[in-house]
Write a protein that holds these residues in place. Structure first.
Motif, mmCIF file in Angstrom:
data_model
loop_
_atom_site.group_PDB
_atom_site.id
_atom_site.type_symbol
_atom_site.label_atom_id
_atom_site.label_comp_id
_atom_site.label_asym_id
_atom_site.label_seq_id
_atom_site.Cartn_x
_atom_site.Cartn_y
_atom_site.Cartn_z
ATOM 1 N N MET A 1 0.833 -1.200 0.000
ATOM 2 C CA MET A 1 0.000 0.000 0.000
ATOM 3 C C MET A 1 0.870 1.253 0.000
ATOM 4 S SD MET A 1 -3.256 -0.252 -0.193
ATOM 5 C CE MET A 1 -3.720 1.317 0.503
ATOM 6 N N GLY A 2 0.267 2.324 -0.547
ATOM 7 C CA GLY A 2 0.961 3.603 -0.551
ATOM 8 C C GLY A 2 0.757 4.357 0.754
ATOM 9 N N ARG A 3 0.860 5.676 0.674
ATOM 10 C CA ARG A 3 0.784 6.535 1.853
ATOM 11 C C ARG A 3 -0.635 7.031 2.108
ATOM 12 N NH1 ARG A 3 4.969 10.770 -0.514
ATOM 13 N NH2 ARG A 3 3.711 10.170 -2.337
ATOM 14 N N LEU A 4 -0.974 7.164 3.383
ATOM 15 C CA LEU A 4 -2.211 7.841 3.780
ATOM 16 C C LEU A 4 -1.889 9.328 3.869
ATOM 17 C CD1 LEU A 4 -5.116 7.956 4.839
ATOM 18 C CD2 LEU A 4 -4.213 7.476 7.126
ATOM 19 N N LEU A 5 -2.521 10.145 3.007
ATOM 20 C CA LEU A 5 -2.202 11.562 2.911
ATOM 21 C C LEU A 5 -3.287 12.433 3.532
ATOM 22 C CD1 LEU A 5 -0.738 11.652 -0.712
ATOM 23 C CD2 LEU A 5 0.467 11.335 1.453
ATOM 24 N N GLN B 1 2.330 7.083 -10.673
ATOM 25 C CA GLN B 1 1.963 7.343 -9.287
ATOM 26 C C GLN B 1 0.455 7.536 -9.258
ATOM 27 O OE1 GLN B 1 5.148 10.032 -7.232
ATOM 28 N NE2 GLN B 1 4.909 10.834 -9.308
ATOM 29 N N ALA B 2 -0.158 7.287 -8.109
ATOM 30 C CA ALA B 2 -1.615 7.392 -8.023
ATOM 31 C C ALA B 2 -2.031 7.912 -6.654
ATOM 32 C CB ALA B 2 -2.263 6.040 -8.293
ATOM 33 N N TYR B 3 -3.151 8.635 -6.658
ATOM 34 C CA TYR B 3 -3.720 9.180 -5.417
ATOM 35 C C TYR B 3 -5.239 9.170 -5.548
ATOM 36 C CZ TYR B 3 -5.567 12.954 -2.446
ATOM 37 O OH TYR B 3 -6.315 13.688 -1.579
ATOM 38 N N ILE B 4 -5.909 8.580 -4.558
ATOM 39 C CA ILE B 4 -7.367 8.495 -4.542
ATOM 40 C C ILE B 4 -7.885 9.056 -3.224
ATOM 41 C CG2 ILE B 4 -9.347 6.922 -4.461
ATOM 42 C CD1 ILE B 4 -7.713 5.020 -6.255
ATOM 43 N N MET B 5 -8.884 9.920 -3.303
ATOM 44 C CA MET B 5 -9.558 10.433 -2.114
ATOM 45 C C MET B 5 -11.037 10.078 -2.206
ATOM 46 S SD MET B 5 -11.830 12.895 -0.984
ATOM 47 C CE MET B 5 -11.803 14.263 -2.129
ATOM 48 N N PHE C 1 -7.683 -5.676 -4.351
ATOM 49 C CA PHE C 1 -7.710 -5.384 -5.785
ATOM 50 C C PHE C 1 -6.343 -4.964 -6.327
ATOM 51 C CE2 PHE C 1 -12.458 -4.274 -5.285
ATOM 52 C CZ PHE C 1 -12.829 -5.574 -5.611
ATOM 53 N N GLY C 2 -5.333 -4.978 -5.481
ATOM 54 C CA GLY C 2 -3.974 -4.721 -5.940
ATOM 55 C C GLY C 2 -3.614 -3.267 -6.135
ATOM 56 N N TYR C 3 -4.358 -2.359 -5.495
ATOM 57 C CA TYR C 3 -4.023 -0.946 -5.607
ATOM 58 C C TYR C 3 -2.907 -0.609 -4.622
ATOM 59 C CZ TYR C 3 -4.359 4.119 -5.257
ATOM 60 O OH TYR C 3 -4.070 5.463 -5.228
ATOM 61 N N THR C 4 -1.821 -0.018 -5.116
ATOM 62 C CA THR C 4 -0.669 0.274 -4.268
ATOM 63 C C THR C 4 -0.352 1.762 -4.207
ATOM 64 O OG1 THR C 4 0.874 -0.076 -6.117
ATOM 65 C CG2 THR C 4 0.359 -1.985 -4.723
ATOM 66 N N GLY C 5 -1.253 2.596 -4.733
ATOM 67 C CA GLY C 5 -1.022 4.029 -4.723
ATOM 68 C C GLY C 5 -1.371 4.671 -3.386
ATOM 69 N N LEU D 1 -9.965 0.793 -9.919
ATOM 70 C CA LEU D 1 -8.697 0.762 -9.199
ATOM 71 C C LEU D 1 -7.582 0.170 -10.056
ATOM 72 C CD1 LEU D 1 -9.996 -0.366 -5.698
ATOM 73 C CD2 LEU D 1 -8.906 1.827 -6.228
ATOM 74 N N ALA D 2 -7.898 -0.874 -10.798
ATOM 75 C CA ALA D 2 -6.899 -1.489 -11.674
ATOM 76 C C ALA D 2 -6.450 -0.526 -12.764
ATOM 77 C CB ALA D 2 -7.458 -2.764 -12.289
ATOM 78 N N GLU D 3 -7.388 0.266 -13.284
ATOM 79 C CA GLU D 3 -7.046 1.187 -14.368
ATOM 80 C C GLU D 3 -6.213 2.368 -13.875
ATOM 81 O OE1 GLU D 3 -7.965 0.962 -18.082
ATOM 82 O OE2 GLU D 3 -7.368 -0.822 -16.969
ATOM 83 N N VAL D 4 -6.551 2.921 -12.716
ATOM 84 C CA VAL D 4 -5.727 3.988 -12.149
ATOM 85 C C VAL D 4 -4.313 3.477 -11.905
ATOM 86 C CG1 VAL D 4 -5.362 5.371 -10.063
ATOM 87 C CG2 VAL D 4 -7.601 5.336 -11.146
ATOM 88 N N GLN D 5 -4.228 2.279 -11.376
ATOM 89 C CA GLN D 5 -2.920 1.652 -11.128
ATOM 90 C C GLN D 5 -2.163 1.446 -12.441
ATOM 91 O OE1 GLN D 5 -2.007 0.551 -7.930
ATOM 92 N NE2 GLN D 5 -0.069 -0.358 -8.497
ATOM 93 N N ARG D 6 -2.872 1.057 -13.477
ATOM 94 C CA ARG D 6 -2.220 0.726 -14.755
ATOM 95 C C ARG D 6 -1.691 1.963 -15.486
ATOM 96 N NH1 ARG D 6 -3.517 0.794 -19.979
ATOM 97 N NH2 ARG D 6 -5.665 1.473 -19.603
ATOM 98 N N VAL D 7 -2.493 3.025 -15.550
ATOM 99 C CA VAL D 7 -2.116 4.165 -16.398
ATOM 100 C C VAL D 7 -1.213 5.172 -15.686
ATOM 101 C CG1 VAL D 7 -4.238 3.919 -17.724
ATOM 102 C CG2 VAL D 7 -4.145 5.594 -15.858
ATOM 103 N N GLY D 8 -1.124 5.109 -14.354
ATOM 104 C CA GLY D 8 -0.336 6.084 -13.619
ATOM 105 C C GLY D 8 0.952 5.518 -13.046
#
Length: 221
Positions: free
Chosen positions: A1-5, A169-173, A209-213, A160-167
């Motif tokens: 997992m990425g960072r909690l911002l 880096q990724a950030y979701i709020m 779902f494999g999101y690591t952003g 989630l898979a698409e954000v992970q694929r095209v970026g």
């Protein structure tokens, strides 16, 4: 997992909300109208959504600045905003860093049409839950603010898979809750949300779902 911002939360807390008033105002009818995501949702009565989502000078500047600094963006960096709405955030990012290559999409005709002229040509109509028309790691940063909680589980998997694929880096709020009071407030307030999960459940879903952003939650406190 990425960072909690903590990028959008200060802006979110600036708005006062009457949770019970919204729940008691023929909410089912208001939800149906809001889920059209058109003029009533953006610029109609507050009971249907934003109640006038107009551009306010520098309102989104702190968020834009934080994203640029956090992700090391520079002239020529590519940014995608999934569910961009009127793209005021992209406009503020462009003001701070004119050389950014910005793309945004949203399912709302009214939202895209009412964007600032400076970024409107970089926007198009599309759904967050469909496969994105871009190559792998095409963007230096892919973001999505206050959109993914409006998707159902099977749609979240794709988004989630698409954000992970095209970026790169990724950030979701998105909206969540930490206790029963915040859940109650969220259920009262939310007009378009399909997924009501607490913080631990969202993190589990991201892992599943494999999101690591990176990610952030806003709460109805």
């Amino acid at each position: 997992m990425g960072r909690l911002l903590n990028i959008v939360t200060p802006l979110h807390r600036m708005t006062k909300r009457d949770y019970l008033a919204r729940m008691n105002d023929d909410k089912v009818t208001c939800m149906l109208k809001a889920k059209e995501y058109e003029s009533d949702y953006w610029d109609g009565d507050r009971r249907f959504g934003y109640g006038g989502y107009r551009y306010l000078e520098n309102r989104w500047t702190p968020v834009a600045k934080a994203l640029i600094e956090t992700y090391g963006l520079k002239d020529g960096s590519r940014v995608l905003d999934v569910g961009c709405g009127k793209a005021f955030l992209l406009y503020e990012m462009k003001k701070l860093l004119p050389g950014l290559e910005l793309i945004g999409f949203d399912m709302s005709h009214h939202g895209v049409a009412d964007a600032k002229p400076e970024v409107r040509d970089n926007l198009f109509l599309y759904r967050a839950q469909d496969a994105y028309p871009f190559g792998d790691k095409h963007f230096d940063l892919a973001i999505s603010l206050a959109t993914f909680h409006n998707l159902r589980l099977f749609e979240l998997k794709t988004a989630l898979a698409e954000v992970q694929r095209v970026g790169k880096q990724a950030y979701i709020m998105l909206e969540s809750y930490r206790n029963e009071r915040e859940l109650f407030n969220l259920q009262c307030w939310a007009l378009t949300a399909e997924s009501f999960f607490d913080t631990a459940e969202w993190i589990w879903l991201y892992n599943h779902f494999g999101y690591t952003g990176d990610y952030e939650f806003i709460y109805m406190e």
